[in-house]
Structure formats: C-alpha cells, structure tokens
Design an enzyme around this catalytic site. Sequence first.
Site, PDB file in Angstrom:
ATOM      1  N   HIS A 168     -32.531  71.935  24.830  1.00 44.48           N
ATOM      2  CA  HIS A 168     -32.353  73.388  24.944  1.00 44.48           C
ATOM      3  C   HIS A 168     -33.673  74.064  24.567  1.00 44.48           C
ATOM      4  CE1 HIS A 168     -32.054  73.727  20.577  1.00 44.48           C
ATOM      5  NE2 HIS A 168     -30.995  72.925  20.538  1.00 44.48           N
ATOM      6  N   HIS A 171     -35.737  73.012  21.395  1.00 44.48           N
ATOM      7  CA  HIS A 171     -36.581  71.817  21.513  1.00 44.48           C
ATOM      8  C   HIS A 171     -37.862  72.167  22.288  1.00 44.48           C
ATOM      9  CE1 HIS A 171     -32.340  70.044  21.559  1.00 44.48           C
ATOM     10  NE2 HIS A 171     -32.841  69.685  20.390  1.00 44.48           N
ATOM     11  N   CYS A 200     -24.307  62.882   6.667  1.00 41.50           N
ATOM     12  CA  CYS A 200     -23.999  63.761   7.805  1.00 41.50           C
ATOM     13  C   CYS A 200     -24.546  63.094   9.055  1.00 41.50           C
ATOM     14  CB  CYS A 200     -24.611  65.155   7.637  1.00 41.50           C
ATOM     15  SG  CYS A 200     -24.455  66.144   9.150  1.00 41.50           S
ATOM     16  N   CYS A 224     -27.002  65.316  11.115  1.00 39.36           N
ATOM     17  CA  CYS A 224     -28.378  65.343  10.580  1.00 39.36           C
ATOM     18  C   CYS A 224     -28.937  63.926  10.458  1.00 39.36           C
ATOM     19  CB  CYS A 224     -28.434  65.959   9.189  1.00 39.36           C
ATOM     20  SG  CYS A 224     -27.928  67.670   9.084  1.00 39.36           S
ATOM     21  N   CYS A 276     -21.493  70.168   5.912  1.00 41.62           N
ATOM     22  CA  CYS A 276     -22.955  70.203   6.062  1.00 41.62           C
ATOM     23  C   CYS A 276     -23.374  71.642   6.358  1.00 41.62           C
ATOM     24  CB  CYS A 276     -23.374  69.288   7.208  1.00 41.62           C
ATOM     25  SG  CYS A 276     -25.042  69.606   7.785  1.00 41.62           S
ATOM     26  N   HIS A 294     -24.578  71.743  10.200  1.00 40.12           N
ATOM     27  CA  HIS A 294     -23.622  71.480  11.272  1.00 40.12           C
ATOM     28  C   HIS A 294     -22.241  72.100  11.053  1.00 40.12           C
ATOM     29  CE1 HIS A 294     -26.766  68.527  12.119  1.00 40.12           C
ATOM     30  NE2 HIS A 294     -26.424  68.753  13.363  1.00 40.12           N
ATOM     31  N   LYS A 344     -28.876  78.841  13.780  1.00 44.81           N
ATOM     32  CA  LYS A 344     -29.761  77.973  14.558  1.00 44.81           C
ATOM     33  C   LYS A 344     -29.107  77.649  15.905  1.00 44.81           C
ATOM     34  CE  LYS A 344     -31.882  73.410  14.302  1.00 44.81           C
ATOM     35  NZ  LYS A 344     -31.240  72.120  14.350  1.00 44.81           N
ATOM     36  N   LYS A 373     -26.843  72.786  20.643  1.00 42.99           N
ATOM     37  CA  LYS A 373     -25.900  72.372  21.676  1.00 42.99           C
ATOM     38  C   LYS A 373     -24.536  72.100  21.057  1.00 42.99           C
ATOM     39  CE  LYS A 373     -27.347  72.303  25.928  1.00 42.99           C
ATOM     40  NZ  LYS A 373     -28.057  71.296  26.680  1.00 42.99           N
TER      41      LYS A 373
HETATM   42  N1  MSP Z   1     -34.750  63.098  15.834  1.00 45.00           N
HETATM   43  C1  MSP Z   1     -35.022  64.013  14.795  1.00 45.00           C
HETATM   44  C2  MSP Z   1     -36.518  64.142  14.557  1.00 45.00           C
HETATM   45  C3  MSP Z   1     -37.222  62.854  14.253  1.00 45.00           C
HETATM   46  S1  MSP Z   1     -38.926  63.075  14.080  1.00 45.00           S
HETATM   47  C4  MSP Z   1     -39.485  61.651  13.494  1.00 45.00           C
HETATM   48  C5  MSP Z   1     -34.456  65.375  15.149  1.00 45.00           C
HETATM   49  N2  MSP Z   1     -34.224  65.591  16.436  1.00 45.00           N
HETATM   50  S2  MSP Z   1     -33.587  66.926  17.045  1.00 45.00           S
HETATM   51  O1  MSP Z   1     -33.532  66.703  18.462  1.00 45.00           O
HETATM   52  O2  MSP Z   1     -32.364  67.236  16.401  1.00 45.00           O
HETATM   53  O3  MSP Z   1     -34.519  68.110  16.690  1.00 45.00           O
HETATM   54  C6  MSP Z   1     -35.901  67.998  16.789  1.00 45.00           C
HETATM   55  C7  MSP Z   1     -36.584  69.298  16.683  1.00 45.00           C
HETATM   56  O4  MSP Z   1     -36.182  70.197  17.703  1.00 45.00           O
HETATM   57  C8  MSP Z   1     -36.392  70.131  15.427  1.00 45.00           C
HETATM   58  O5  MSP Z   1     -37.074  69.723  14.327  1.00 45.00           O
HETATM   59  C9  MSP Z   1     -37.043  71.386  15.886  1.00 45.00           C
HETATM   60  O6  MSP Z   1     -38.423  71.190  15.903  1.00 45.00           O
HETATM   61  C10 MSP Z   1     -36.503  71.492  17.302  1.00 45.00           C
HETATM   62  N3  MSP Z   1     -35.326  72.343  17.348  1.00 45.00           N
HETATM   63  C11 MSP Z   1     -34.027  71.995  17.553  1.00 45.00           C
HETATM   64  N4  MSP Z   1     -33.267  73.137  17.528  1.00 45.00           N
HETATM   65  C12 MSP Z   1     -34.055  74.201  17.321  1.00 45.00           C
HETATM   66  C13 MSP Z   1     -33.872  75.583  17.246  1.00 45.00           C
HETATM   67  N5  MSP Z   1     -32.701  76.141  17.381  1.00 45.00           N
HETATM   68  N6  MSP Z   1     -34.969  76.339  17.044  1.00 45.00           N
HETATM   69  C14 MSP Z   1     -36.231  75.826  16.947  1.00 45.00           C
HETATM   70  N7  MSP Z   1     -36.438  74.538  17.002  1.00 45.00           N
HETATM   71  C15 MSP Z   1     -35.368  73.696  17.156  1.00 45.00           C
HETATM   72  O7  MSP Z   1     -34.274  66.177  14.268  1.00 45.00           O
END
Ligand code: MSP
Length: 543
Positions: free
Chosen positions: A40, A43, A149, A152, A174, A177, A327, A330
């Site tokens: 989304h 990311h 969790c 997380c 959590c 979540h 935040k 999805k």
């Molecule tokens: N897999 C772990 C990270 C491992 S790094 C060695 C993880 N993945 S994640 O897909 O859940 O999220 C990764 C990153 O996506 C978050 O740290 C952040 O940088 C970004 N984001 C996910 N949702 C977000 C928002 N709503 N807003 C901004 N960034 C977001 O955590």
Amino acid sequence: MDQSGSFINGHWLRKSKIAHVSEKTFYATTPIFYVNDAPHIGHAYTEVAADVLTRWHRQRGQDAYLLTGTDEHGEKVLRTAIANQTDAQDWTDNLVNGSWLPLLETIDINNQDFIRTTEPRHKKAVQKFLQKLYDDGFIYQGSYQGNYCVGCEEYKADADLVAGEAEYAGQQVCAIHSKPVETLNETNYFFKLSEFQRPLLELYKAQPEFVQPDSAKNEVISFVSRGLDDLSISRSKEKFDWGVDIPWDESHVTYVWFDALLNYVTALGYGEDEKLLNKYWPADVQVVGKDILRFHAVIWPAMLMAAGLKPPKQVFGHGWLLVGGEKMSKSKLTGIAPEQITDVFGSDAFRYFFMRAISFGSDGSFSWEDLSARYQAELANGFGNLGSRVVSMVDKYFDSNLPAPAEYQEPDKQLIAIAQAAALNADRAMDRGAIHEAISSIWTLVDELNNYITVQQPWKVAKDESQKERLGTILYCSAEGLRILSILLVPITPKACKKLFASIWPDKDISEQTIADAAQWGGLPVGTKFESLESLFPRIEQE
Ligand code: MSP
C-alpha cells in the site's frame, strides 16, 4: 569575503559553495517488506524516501547503492499462505513477482539489488552469522514465557499492550494491531542482547546522528537506559518451520526478525564474497518506519557489534501515513494501492507529493484533494508550465537556439543568487534527511523563475528589435534556471526532469550533471539547439 569564482559569459560569478564529496560511496536501505499482502502507499512512501536520498547522492557524483527486498519467513506469512490454501514458497513467489517487484516500476525506484529472504544466498549467510555468534558465546539455550504478536512478529512486554476495544473489550491487545497477543512457552535460543546496553549507549554518544530524527533518538536512548533483556532468536519447529534452520540444531528455525535484519549485509555478500560489503558497509542511512525503529536502532547494531561489524552510520525513523488518525494498514483495510494514485497522476507526482507534503520524520495523511491541488498548482502550473513557456519562447524568438546573455542586470543577479542558494540549501537539507525542506528550497527557484518571467515580460521585450540582447539575457537566464531545476529535481521527479533536460541540452546526459554543477551558474552552452518539449504534467480531467 569569498573571492572564489570565475568569469562566465564575461561576468564574475561566485563559485558553488557545495563541497566536493569526500565519501565515494553511499549505501541506503529500506526495510524488507512482509509478503503477507500486496503493497500500500505506506510501503511505497518508505521506498520513495530511500530512493530520493540515494538518487540525490548519486547526483552528487557518489557511487550510490540502494537495497530493498522482501521479508518472507515467519508465522504471519505462513498463516496467510495456509489461509489461502497455498504452499508458503508459492505464496511468496506469486506475491513478490505479481506485486512487490512491480511496485518498484510503479513508483520509479532505482534500486541496485532486491533481496528475498528465501534466497539461498541469504539463508546461507544467516547461518554463517548465527554460527559465528554461537561459537563466540553470544547465543545460549533458555526458555521463553511471554506474549507474542504475530502481526508485529514481536515478543511483547506487558507494558507494550493496551486495553482492547469492541470485540476485544476486556482483553489486552497489541497497540499497533489492536488484536490480542499469543502466549508462548518455549525452549529457545537466546542472543545476549543485555550485554550490549553499555556499548549501545556509547554508540549513541559517539555517533550522535545514529538515530534520527532527534525525538526518535531520545526515545531509543531512554529505552536502552532502562536495561535490555536477552532476545529469543529461534522458534521450535514443533510450532512452525517457515524460516532459516538454526545451523547447530535443526529442530529450530531462526526468529524472523533476526533473519530479516541480516538482509542488509547478506545482500552485500556477507560470509561469501565480501567485495561489496567492504565497499558499501557501513550503510549511510537505513530508512525505516518508526514502528520498527527499535529493531534497527537497538537489536541490529548489537548483532553487528557481536559479529565484529560496524553499525550503520544512521537509522532514520520516519512517520506513518495515517488514515483516520491511525497507521494505514491492509489488516485494518485502510490501505490504498499505489497504482490507484499513479494511474491518474503518474509516478513523479506520487513521489513529489509524499516527499513535499509530509515533513520527513513526522506522521502525515493523504487526501485526494490535497494531491490534486498540489499537482495543479505546484507541478503543472508552477514547474511544468515554466518549462513549456521558456522552451517555446526560445523557439519562437531564437529559432530554438539558446541566445547569449548580455550584461546581467539586477533582476538577473537576484535570480542567480536565488538559484545558487536553492542548490546549497537543498544539499544541506538532504544531508539532514530533511527531504521536505530540500524541496521547499528548490521551490524558491521555481517561484523566482516564474516571478522573473512575469516581471521581465520577454514577450514585450521581443517587440522591440533594439532590445534583442536584453531578450537574449532574459531567455538565457530562464533556460539556465531550468537546467538547474532539472538537476535538483531529478532525484524527486525523474521522468519530468529527464524530459526537460533532454529538451534544453539534447546532447548531454542529465546523470552526468552533479549537484555542484547545479549550483554553478552558466553551464548551459550558448547556441545549444533546443528540442520540443511535451507537457511535463498534463492536465487531469476531474471526474
Ligand atoms: N518485515 C518488517 C521489516 C523488516 S526490516 C529488516 C516489516 N515489514 S512491513 O511490511 O510490515 O513494514 C515495513 C515498512 O513499511 C515499515 O517500517 C514502514 O517503513 C512502512 N510502512 C508500513 N505501513 C506504513 C504506513 N502506514 N506509513 C508509513 N510507512 C509504513 O515491518
């Protein structure tokens, strides 16, 4: 007074104050993303920020390397695969090929590598790292009793939980979540994280910019100051087996975060062919969301220190994209797919909007109204029209040959000073990770150029043949402003800037123009034959 400068077109001009970069390389990383779902815009936000910083350094003339990838192990991914009645490997292959790799194209990311944690190169290197820590006495067997969790993929202390609402009322959940955690009671392997409290506090002192922004740094320091527990780094295969085997005990798989964090060095060949590692490590900036800052600012440097590797130079924790104050995610069904935006506005507008509208480091929100307003006012009217007007005037009045400037007058000198200040201030802001400030600085030049053209009225000057030289000066200055803008903005809006630059300097490649060149007035050779320019930010029909 700074006397350095040179005569350009017969005028003495101050030399760019941008220092020549001493560091030859620049290494930036994004977090690797869980493949339990498609990306989304949250990311995509992280990806764009890391890409902008890397492209800026590349434009400075550094050998800049961006790593991104996917985090494919762990219970969260396995459970999703099972829920979808697929094998975990098929699930991740499909999602990576169908969604995560295409994302890079959608938002125009120039990454040098993409690592998947299910690749043999990664798994082998994780095992080497683990074995080293085990042999060196940093890992021991113990038992874990506590909360976990799965959302997380994190062990949670009771203090990390909050009171649940609606269907979870009366339970502790959590905080991220909003779902209940699970209770684990397992014999696991532990990493002696507690031994790194002092070294970590020393690191934060010795490298004051290690954690950025400062607010995040203070939070990390106070967390570590309260003392650290050892960290469970394995899970019993009796519970699940979707992970990297523990090399000395195949009845356990590696805890997904321990596996995932290592991607930043396994992608550079850790334990195998370390040429890239020696060249790029330690990373210059590791961009992460604030939700995963502790993993990167506490556990990760401790792991590296245990293995005798240097910690990164900086971990930058950015804010969240919020929906309704929470935040975007999805799992809460608030995610917006990046292509919903890029299909309408294009990748440049996506990149520009998120980097400009949100202070990097703070939370922010997205709204279609705001995006649409900025697209129209700033990109289409502010920058795009400026390019079209200047190129078409050079065509109309000088048959597309860039005229020579005559004597610079006060307004021209003011424009030059603003251009030079814009480049210098943007460069300094990028060094602080203040991407939004860098763009604001560059925009002082967009605004000044528009203002300059409005005040100078080249279309009026063109009516008086005796003013041909003045007309040439105005259009030279305007075109030179465009050259500078295209270089400064190419890390943010690459497609538009490449088009613009190719129109005003067709036989030169924008990638060879450095930020220092942008800060030096007079680069565009007189007589350059311009090529026509299509609209940089076309009008968007409102539905
Ligand atoms: N897999 C772990 C990270 C491992 S790094 C060695 C993880 N993945 S994640 O897909 O859940 O999220 C990764 C990153 O996506 C978050 O740290 C952040 O940088 C970004 N984001 C996910 N949702 C977000 C928002 N709503 N807003 C901004 N960034 C977001 O955590």
